[in-house]
Design an enzyme around this catalytic site. Structure first.
Site, PDB file in Angstrom:
ATOM      1  N   GLU A  41       8.864   4.829  -8.863  1.00  0.00           N
ATOM      2  CA  GLU A  41      10.592   3.978  -8.724  1.00  0.00           C
ATOM      3  C   GLU A  41      11.043   2.719  -9.026  1.00  0.00           C
ATOM      4  O   GLU A  41      12.074   2.982  -9.255  1.00  0.00           O
ATOM      5  CB  GLU A  41      10.556   4.516  -6.933  1.00  0.00           C
ATOM      6  CG  GLU A  41      10.566   5.606  -7.369  1.00  0.00           C
ATOM      7  CD  GLU A  41       8.839   6.294  -6.675  1.00  0.00           C
ATOM      8  OE1 GLU A  41       9.186   7.922  -5.831  1.00  0.00           O
ATOM      9  OE2 GLU A  41       8.314   5.474  -6.342  1.00  0.00           O
ATOM     10  N   PHE A 100       4.566   9.731   9.945  1.00  0.00           N
ATOM     11  CA  PHE A 100       3.944   9.801   8.189  1.00  0.00           C
ATOM     12  C   PHE A 100       4.512   8.794   7.781  1.00  0.00           C
ATOM     13  O   PHE A 100       5.886   9.679   7.679  1.00  0.00           O
ATOM     14  CB  PHE A 100       3.910  10.666   8.716  1.00  0.00           C
ATOM     15  CG  PHE A 100       2.956  11.081   7.117  1.00  0.00           C
ATOM     16  CD1 PHE A 100       1.957  10.662   6.398  1.00  0.00           C
ATOM     17  CD2 PHE A 100       3.622  11.929   5.484  1.00  0.00           C
ATOM     18  CE1 PHE A 100       0.968  10.613   5.177  1.00  0.00           C
ATOM     19  CE2 PHE A 100       3.432  12.365   4.175  1.00  0.00           C
ATOM     20  CZ  PHE A 100       2.134  11.254   4.309  1.00  0.00           C
ATOM     21  N   GLN A 101       4.242   7.920   7.095  1.00  0.00           N
ATOM     22  CA  GLN A 101       4.871   7.292   5.396  1.00  0.00           C
ATOM     23  C   GLN A 101       6.386   6.209   5.996  1.00  0.00           C
ATOM     24  O   GLN A 101       7.408   6.116   5.987  1.00  0.00           O
ATOM     25  CB  GLN A 101       5.808   7.950   5.021  1.00  0.00           C
ATOM     26  CG  GLN A 101       4.529   9.124   4.057  1.00  0.00           C
ATOM     27  CD  GLN A 101       5.055   9.869   2.558  1.00  0.00           C
ATOM     28  OE1 GLN A 101       6.091  10.316   2.780  1.00  0.00           O
ATOM     29  NE2 GLN A 101       4.569   9.431   1.670  1.00  0.00           N
ATOM     30  N   VAL A 160       9.590 -10.540 -20.100  1.00  0.00           N
ATOM     31  CA  VAL A 160       9.776 -11.909 -19.450  1.00  0.00           C
ATOM     32  C   VAL A 160       8.257 -12.267 -19.741  1.00  0.00           C
ATOM     33  O   VAL A 160       6.748 -11.744 -20.111  1.00  0.00           O
ATOM     34  CB  VAL A 160       9.279 -11.818 -17.534  1.00  0.00           C
ATOM     35  CG1 VAL A 160       8.896 -13.089 -17.200  1.00  0.00           C
ATOM     36  CG2 VAL A 160      10.538 -11.392 -16.823  1.00  0.00           C
ATOM     37  N   PHE A 198       1.952 -16.380 -21.656  1.00  0.00           N
ATOM     38  CA  PHE A 198       2.637 -17.066 -21.181  1.00  0.00           C
ATOM     39  C   PHE A 198       1.792 -18.192 -19.832  1.00  0.00           C
ATOM     40  O   PHE A 198       2.512 -19.593 -18.880  1.00  0.00           O
ATOM     41  CB  PHE A 198       3.670 -16.735 -20.541  1.00  0.00           C
ATOM     42  CG  PHE A 198       5.264 -17.978 -20.500  1.00  0.00           C
ATOM     43  CD1 PHE A 198       5.821 -17.604 -21.485  1.00  0.00           C
ATOM     44  CD2 PHE A 198       5.622 -18.782 -18.808  1.00  0.00           C
ATOM     45  CE1 PHE A 198       6.954 -18.777 -21.359  1.00  0.00           C
ATOM     46  CE2 PHE A 198       6.109 -19.341 -19.166  1.00  0.00           C
ATOM     47  CZ  PHE A 198       7.125 -19.683 -20.400  1.00  0.00           C
TER      48      PHE A 198
END
Length: 572
Positions: A50, A112-113, A381, A466
């Site tokens: 997602e 649940f969840q 990035v 980086f």
């Protein structure tokens, strides 16, 4: 069967012009996804995560300027959206998230969840609301759509799965959101701004993403004021091209010339930019700012004058009030400095016939030269952002998308998915770091499943580059940065994507040309130099001291060979 609440949701999105929804299916989303299946006018873009769905929707919204949609099932499903939605909100692109929820009868008793999405998404959205019964959806959904489009950001509709399956009687409205308004400043503000600029001998223009659509007006203003133009990274795609006044970026990955043009001006005019780094603004100059958002005015430095308005509209009204300046000394100095900075950077992007290392500057330059005139670039990035900022040439048709405000890892391939879905016939190139690519590597499979011909260039340097540089610059020994990578090209071929591995600079151009010309998705695995320094536009004594401290610690830690390699890579 009569119309359900989920049907109303799908039909309203279609009326709003939505053509794709990015997400992962789940039980609480079943009503909605089945409505999309039956409606047929909106494609379900089946992602593997997602978070990837939210980033993909953000890229579509960035490139089209239109509402894009992502969706997640209850609990962990929609919770995964949150990082991508933060990126959308901070990039100010119109995205609607459908957060499916647990059964409405079970809310509040640790089902649940269970989560509270109406609370969780508040910080990354302009509007979030829970739909408790079907009668609420029309007003909540249409408000969410209006807010996302008009405020240029995220809106979230939380819809329990059982509510989505209940009957709906409301009709889909024909009007859903307004056109963008034309915002012009008050006449007194325009006159005050003109007086300030006319009274200044050395003016520098500093342009951000807010100059989109105002290229001609900004160039005209620079011509009248004899002003150098500095830009932010988000402003690059809108103002860098066809610009005789361009002196580059400023900031941590910018040019020395951009830094100097801002530091040495008498008056700085900020145009649609909310650049975050205070140390790059001039200390003694007068500063004026034009922005649509009142919260952006004076956000980074004290202003002499702040003006609310659309940059294009404001400059159109301002230009007749500006006196043409004859003194071009400030501009000529800045352009001369830019030419030298550009030459120095371009020298680093060359490769000699005898070279044994592939430098990332050279990779990005070759990609830029071989890419299509209207290519869409995305960049991760980290170090890929620096090379994209310095070596990608944009021409007014090319586009550049990145997580430039939120600064999230692993965005490039995910943004590329949204870009390619929205523009199936344009070339889309993801400039990925090996750390970013592997972090969300599951959605590499989405390219095959959805038939998206994205081209991925992986800078395979074996480190979180980086972060490693940040550690060294801060005087720390780098640790926890090393990446044990597979042969990405072999992996790509195994899943049905064309994979090409490049280990020698002499093979790079051929490999990139082959990858970009392939009709389907392709991955070019470029084994590049690890210890490539990104030199900022200016270096303080403190920063030099920290880097010296790192070198001393490295010697004491028995890492002399690493320092020798660092010198070989960067002293060329």
């Amino acid at each position: 069967m009569g119309k359900t609440t989920a049907d109303y949701l799908a039909q309203t999105l279609s009326q709003a012009g939505v053509r794709r929804v990015y997400g992962v299916v789940g039980d609480s989303l079943n009503g909605f996804t089945d409505s999309l299946r039956r409606l047929e006018s909106i494609d379900w873009i089946h992602m593997r995560h997602e978070e990837a769905a939210a980033f993909a929707a953000g890229a579509e919204a960035h490139l089209t300027g239109q509402l894009a949609v992502c969706a997640g099932s209850c609990g962990p499903g929609n919770l995964h959206l949150i990082n991508g939605l933060f990126d959308c909100q901070r990039s100010r692109v119109p995205v609607l998230a459908i957060a499916a929820h647990i059964p409405s009868s079970e809310i509040g008793i640790d089902y649940f969840q269970a989560t509270h999405p109406e609370m969780l998404f508040k910080e990354c959205s302009h509007y979030v609301e829970l739909v408790s019964n079907p009668a609420q959806l029309p007003q909540i959904l249409t408000r969410a759509v209006r807010v996302a489009v008009a405020k240029r950001g995220v809106a979230v509709v939380v819809l329990p799965g059982d509510v989505a399956l209940k009957p709906a009687t409301a009709e889909v409205p024909k009007w859903l959101f307004p056109a963008q308004p034309i915002v012009r400043p008050a006449e007194n503000d325009l006159n005050s701004l003109a007086a300030l600029l006319n009274d200044s001998s050395r003016v520098t223009l500093f342009c951000g993403a807010g100059v989109a659509g105002a290229h001609a007006q900004v160039i005209a203003l620079a011509s009248r004021l004899q002003s150098p133009i500095v830009h932010t990274l988000r402003g690059k795609e809108f103002i860098e091209h066809d610009n005789p006044y361009n002196v580059g970026m400023t900031g941590l990955i910018g040019f020395a010339s951009g830094y100097k043009a801002m530091k040495e001006c008498e008056t700085l005019l900020i145009l649609g930019a909310d650049f975050p780094y205070r140390q790059f603004f001039p200390e003694d100059a007068r500063v004026a700012q034009i922005d649509l958002r009142p919260e952006a005015l004076g956000n980074r430095c004290a202003l002499t004058l702040g003006v609310i308005g659309d940059v294009q509209q404001t400059l159109t009204q301002l230009l007749p009030l500006i006196n043409r300046k004859d003194d071009s000394g400030h501009l000529r100095s800045a352009l001369g400095h830019y030419q030298k900075a550009r030459e120095d950077l371009d020298e680093l992007a060359e490769s000699k016939p005898s070279s044994t290392r592939i430098h990332p500057q050279y990779v990005t330059r070759v990609v830029s030269e071989l890419a299509a005139d209207d290519a869409i670039f995305t960049c991760d990035v980290g170090t890929p952002v620096a090379w994209a900022a310095r070596y990608l040439k944009l021409n007014g048709k090319r586009r550049l998308v990145g997580s430039f405000n939120h600064g999230s890892m692993a965005n490039a391939m995910l943004h590329a998915i949204g870009a390619q879905a929205a523009f199936p016939h344009r070339q889309v190139i993801s400039l990925s770091g090996d750390g970013g690519f592997t972090m969300m590597m599951g959605d590499f499979l989405t390219l095959v499943q959805m038939g998206l011909p994205v081209k991925i260039i992986v800078l395979n340097n074996g480190t979180l580059g980086f972060v490693e540089l940040e550690m060294k610059a801060g005087g720390f020994l780098d640790s926890g940065c090393n990446l044990e990578n597979p042969n990405f090209a072999t992996m790509a071929n195994a899943v049905g994507i064309k994979g090409i591995r490049v280990e020698k600079p002499q093979d790079l151009e051929r490999a990139i040309r082959e990858g970009l010309s392939h009709p389907g998705p392709a991955l070019i695995d470029v084994v590049s130099a690890r210890q490539e320094l990104i030199l900022p536009p200016t270096t303080t004594l403190e920063e030099a001291g920290h880097f010296g401290l790192f070198m001393l610690k490295a010697v004491l830690d028995g890492r002399v060979a690493e320092l020798v390699d660092l010198a070989k890579v960067n002293l060329r």
